[in-house]
Design a protein around this motif. Structure first.
Motif, PDB file in Angstrom:
ATOM      1  N   ARG A 159       0.828  -1.214   0.000  1.00 37.02           N
ATOM      2  CA  ARG A 159       0.000   0.000   0.000  1.00 37.02           C
ATOM      3  C   ARG A 159       0.862   1.263   0.000  1.00 37.02           C
ATOM      4  NH1 ARG A 159      -2.925  -3.071  -1.974  1.00 37.02           N
ATOM      5  NH2 ARG A 159      -4.749  -3.988  -0.988  1.00 37.02           N
ATOM      6  N   LEU A 191      -1.707  -3.629  10.201  1.00 34.06           N
ATOM      7  CA  LEU A 191      -2.562  -2.843   9.308  1.00 34.06           C
ATOM      8  C   LEU A 191      -2.438  -1.338   9.521  1.00 34.06           C
ATOM      9  CD1 LEU A 191      -5.842  -4.996   9.489  1.00 34.06           C
ATOM     10  CD2 LEU A 191      -4.115  -4.980   7.669  1.00 34.06           C
ATOM     11  N   LEU A 229      -5.147   0.446   7.297  1.00 34.82           N
ATOM     12  CA  LEU A 229      -5.820  -0.416   6.334  1.00 34.82           C
ATOM     13  C   LEU A 229      -7.057  -1.046   6.972  1.00 34.82           C
ATOM     14  CD1 LEU A 229      -2.706  -2.247   4.828  1.00 34.82           C
ATOM     15  CD2 LEU A 229      -3.777  -0.110   4.093  1.00 34.82           C
ATOM     16  N   ILE A 248      -6.881   1.007   2.051  1.00 29.47           N
ATOM     17  CA  ILE A 248      -6.610   2.197   2.857  1.00 29.47           C
ATOM     18  C   ILE A 248      -7.934   2.823   3.284  1.00 29.47           C
ATOM     19  CG2 ILE A 248      -5.576   4.500   2.887  1.00 29.47           C
ATOM     20  CD1 ILE A 248      -3.567   3.392   0.754  1.00 29.47           C
TER      21      ILE A 248
END
Length: 127
Positions: A32, A91, A110, A118
């Motif tokens: 990400r 996360l 996340l 996201i």
């Protein structure tokens, strides 16, 4: 008892110099981050990128988010690179956007779904 226990624990931590356990950066956090860096700072193709949760842009529009980052870049200069992620958990994490006149902290979270997307993204001047 809680007061005494807290005092003992604080003393123990201070005397031993014990540090919090470092959290390894998960592969999805790295993915990400790389995807974010590919669309920032111009936000080109952000809504079609597939990396954001479905409620991400309705909460704050691309235009609002772009202006927020543009204002920080106006203070710090153009982005020249980034640091490694510092994970809070599997996360959630943060990294810095390196700029000539200061750095911009990027914090993101996340969603707990498969695949994680996201759901929170915040920018701030690094202190």
């Amino acid at each position: 008892m809680a007061t005494i226990n807290t005092a003992v624990l604080d003393t123990f931590i201070t005397l031993t110099g014990i540090k919090p356990l470092a959290v390894d950066v998960s592969p999805v956090l790295r993915e990400r981050k790389a995807a974010l860096l590919s669309i920032l700072p111009h936000w080109e193709g952000a809504e079609q990128s597939g990396i954001f949760a479905e409620n991400f842009f309705p909460d704050r529009s691309v235009g609002h988010r772009k202006k927020e980052l543009d204002d920080l870049i106006a203070q710090t200069g153009n982005v020249t690179g980034s640091t490694e992620i510092k994970a809070e958990n599997q996360l959630r994490g943060s990294f810095m956007l390196n700029c000539p006149n200061g750095n911009i902290r990027v914090f993101f979270t996340l969603s707990p779904e498969n695949p994680p997307l996201i759901q929170q993204l915040d920018f701030s001047l690094a202190k």
